[in-house]
Design an enzyme around this catalytic site. Structure first.
Site, PDB file in Angstrom:
ATOM      1  N   GLU A  82       0.852  -1.185   0.000  1.00 60.15           N
ATOM      2  CA  GLU A  82       0.000   0.000   0.000  1.00 60.15           C
ATOM      3  C   GLU A  82       0.889   1.236   0.000  1.00 60.15           C
ATOM      4  O   GLU A  82       0.441   2.342   0.260  1.00 60.15           O
ATOM      5  CB  GLU A  82      -0.953  -0.015   1.201  1.00 60.15           C
ATOM      6  CG  GLU A  82      -0.284  -0.007   2.561  1.00 60.15           C
ATOM      7  CD  GLU A  82      -1.297   0.031   3.701  1.00 60.15           C
ATOM      8  OE1 GLU A  82      -1.863  -1.034   4.004  1.00 60.15           O
ATOM      9  OE2 GLU A  82      -1.512   1.100   4.283  1.00 60.15           O
ATOM     10  N   CYS A 114      -3.605  -4.100   4.319  1.00 64.70           N
ATOM     11  CA  CYS A 114      -2.750  -5.117   4.938  1.00 64.70           C
ATOM     12  C   CYS A 114      -3.078  -6.534   4.483  1.00 64.70           C
ATOM     13  O   CYS A 114      -2.395  -7.481   4.843  1.00 64.70           O
ATOM     14  CB  CYS A 114      -2.835  -5.027   6.467  1.00 64.70           C
ATOM     15  SG  CYS A 114      -2.430  -3.397   7.092  1.00 64.70           S
ATOM     16  N   HIS A 250      -2.391 -11.133  11.897  1.00 68.79           N
ATOM     17  CA  HIS A 250      -1.975  -9.809  11.420  1.00 68.79           C
ATOM     18  C   HIS A 250      -1.844  -8.925  12.668  1.00 68.79           C
ATOM     19  O   HIS A 250      -2.762  -8.865  13.483  1.00 68.79           O
ATOM     20  CB  HIS A 250      -3.010  -9.236  10.459  1.00 68.79           C
ATOM     21  CG  HIS A 250      -2.769  -7.789  10.142  1.00 68.79           C
ATOM     22  ND1 HIS A 250      -1.569  -7.346   9.653  1.00 68.79           N
ATOM     23  CD2 HIS A 250      -3.550  -6.688  10.295  1.00 68.79           C
ATOM     24  CE1 HIS A 250      -1.632  -6.032   9.501  1.00 68.79           C
ATOM     25  NE2 HIS A 250      -2.818  -5.609   9.888  1.00 68.79           N
TER      26      HIS A 250
END
Lengths: 421, 82
Positions: A82, A114, A250
């Protein structure tokens, strides 16, 4: 069915780091409840480091260990980010060039906050499983940095700055995906995915972030539950505690993962607080270690947690790791795979922890200098010449050649190998 | 379930998570942020309240309140729909 997964995986956590508790004090944040966010350090991108240098430096040791014939079987190179440097030309083209890969190779980039790393990973896995090119390999590199040229105060989308700045890191994870899954063998078809439109965190302008941390946290928790429930519907006999020896989440910051794990343990298996605390230490904490040293590296974070799990877990016998990926906006996925003792041994040879320890720890005035100097490489820069000796102490701390950004000439980025020792 | 009962449940969970608020007299206009709750704490308080009320909706639907009173209003409205 043929097996597929990660043949080799390496993380690169940059050249310099910052103690985030010191940053919190320096920014005069309320540090009273800062500790339960479980943040320790973060990597900081120097002006001559960008998503390309991070990506190449992560992938280089993997490529160097391959024979010429093996390298030539890399038929797809996917960058996942990103932090793109161009709306059209993907980072993968630079990575391909500086790694010297075969030209019979697909080059492209993936974006979904993400989740990007997982999107690239699944694309690669499916390519291998499809057997349209038997024996072919895919190089997936998730690479992200946070430059933080601050979004203006009072903006509707201005972030909870106190929360974002200490957690935003810089780094990359490179993965070689093939039908020799020495390091991580995926469970084919064992995927629970879930996505919907939500405006939680985003990058609506170059070199910064916007959004709302509270909304993002709630969305992450919703997705954690929904992806797992979907996984459970597709795989028979699954149990949140017993099926997975480790959990790689994550990790925007450790405290969020701890909260998510607590919620999942309570909801899925009705576990009580003491059991949850112990389970967190045993199954989740090994994966948090590298993330706590690098900070949130967005698309690469889940895979950083996976490298940490493999390096720091106990794999005397093959064990299953559950992986949860979340990308704001949003898309999320729960999937799993198996790590063997041989896989751990192979993974540990890359000495990721040691590489993180060699980073130079920035003093606060040096950190401020980095933020100031980063303006020279902001998105859309046409021409720039980088100072390779910016923060000179950082340069002398590594022995292997590292790719650095040398100059930007008419938008074209030119890199060189730094061999200063 | 009236708003005062929901308000009391929110207070109960806020105190459970942040014991230093034991002696605090809560107002509808109090902001959890100002009371020392960080993002993780705030999400936890919302979830504990949802569980206590057996409110099974996406958590993101309870986003947007700027103080405890608004959170109570949001929860109250959701409870009318189930």
């Amino acid at each position: 069915m043929i097996s597929a997964g990660i043949e080799a995986m390496n993380a690169f956590g940059g050249t310099v780091s910052l103690n985030v508790m010191e940053l919190a004090k320096y920014r005069k944040l309320d540090t009273g409840r800062f500790e339960n966010l479980l943040m320790v350090e973060k990597s900081v991108a120097l002006p001559y480091e960008d998503p390309v240098t991070f990506a190449v430096n992560a992938a280089k040791p993997i490529i160097d260990a391959m024979t010429e014939a093996e390298k030539n079987r890399i038929e797809m190179l996917i960058t996942c980010t990103e932090s793109g440097i161009d709306f059209g030309k993907s980072i993968s083209t630079y990575v391909h060039h500086y790694l010297g890969l075969s030209r019979n190779c697909r080059l492209f980039e993936m974006k979904q906050a993400c989740y990007a790393g997982t999107a690239g990973f699944q694309m690669a896995i499916n390519f291998v499983l499809s057997q349209v090119s038997p024996g072919a390999k895919v190089l997936v590199v998730a690479t992200d940095i946070s430059r933080y040229l601050k979004v203006e105060e009072g903006d509707e989308l201005s972030p909870d700055w106190s929360f974002v700045e200490p957690s935003g890191g810089a780094g990359a994870v490179a993965m070689l995906i093939s039908e020799q899954p020495v390091v991580f063998q995926v469970d084919p078809g064992a995927n629970g995915y879930y996505g919907y439109e939500v405006m939680d965190t985003c990058r609506p302008v170059p070199d910064s972030e916007a959004g709302n941390a509270d909304l993002s946290l709630l969305s992450y928790l919703d997705c954690c539950e929904q992806t797992y429930l979907e996984y459970e519907r597709r795989v028979s006999g699954v149990h949140y505690r017993d099926t997975f020896d480790y959990m790689a989440y994550h990790t925007p910051f450790g405290g969020m993962v701890k909260g998510a794990h607590r919620t999942m343990m309570r909801k899925m298996i009705k576990a009580k607080a003491p059991e949850i605390e112990q389970d967190f230490a045993e199954r989740v904490l090994p994966g948090l270690h590298y993330c706590q040293r690098v900070g949130n590296i967005m698309g690469a974070t889940l895979f950083l947690a996976l490298t940490s799990t493999i390096d720091r877990g106990s794999f005397d016998v093959p064990k299953r790791v559950g992986c949860f990926s979340y990308g704001s906006g949003c898309c999320a996925e729960f999937f799993s795979g198996v790590v063997t003792p041989e896989g751990q041994e192979r993974q540990r040879q890359l000495a990721i922890g040691q590489q993180l320890s060699t980073r130079y720890s920035l003093a606060m005035d040096e950190y401020e200098a980095v933020l100031q100097a980063s303006d020279i490489v902001k998105f859309g820069t046409k021409n720039a010449k980088l100072d390779p000796l910016f923060i000179p102490q950082a340069v002398v701390r590594h022995s292997a050649p590292r790719l650095v950004l040398d100059e930007i000439s008419n938008y074209h980025r030119i890199y060189k190998w730094s061999t200063v020792t | 379930m009236n708003k005062e009962q929901i308000f009391n449940i929110v207070i109960e969970h806020s105190r459970e998570l942040l014991p230093e608020l034991e002696g605090h007299t809560f107002q509808y206009s109090d902001r959890l942020t100002d009371l020392g709750a960080n993002s993780v704490d705030r999400a936890e308080i919302v979830m504990m309240t949802m569980e206590a009320l057996s409110l099974h909706i996406p958590r993101v639907e309870l986003f947007g309140a700027s103080n405890i009173g608004e959170l109570v209003d949001l929860i109250y409205d959701k409870l009318q729909l189930v």
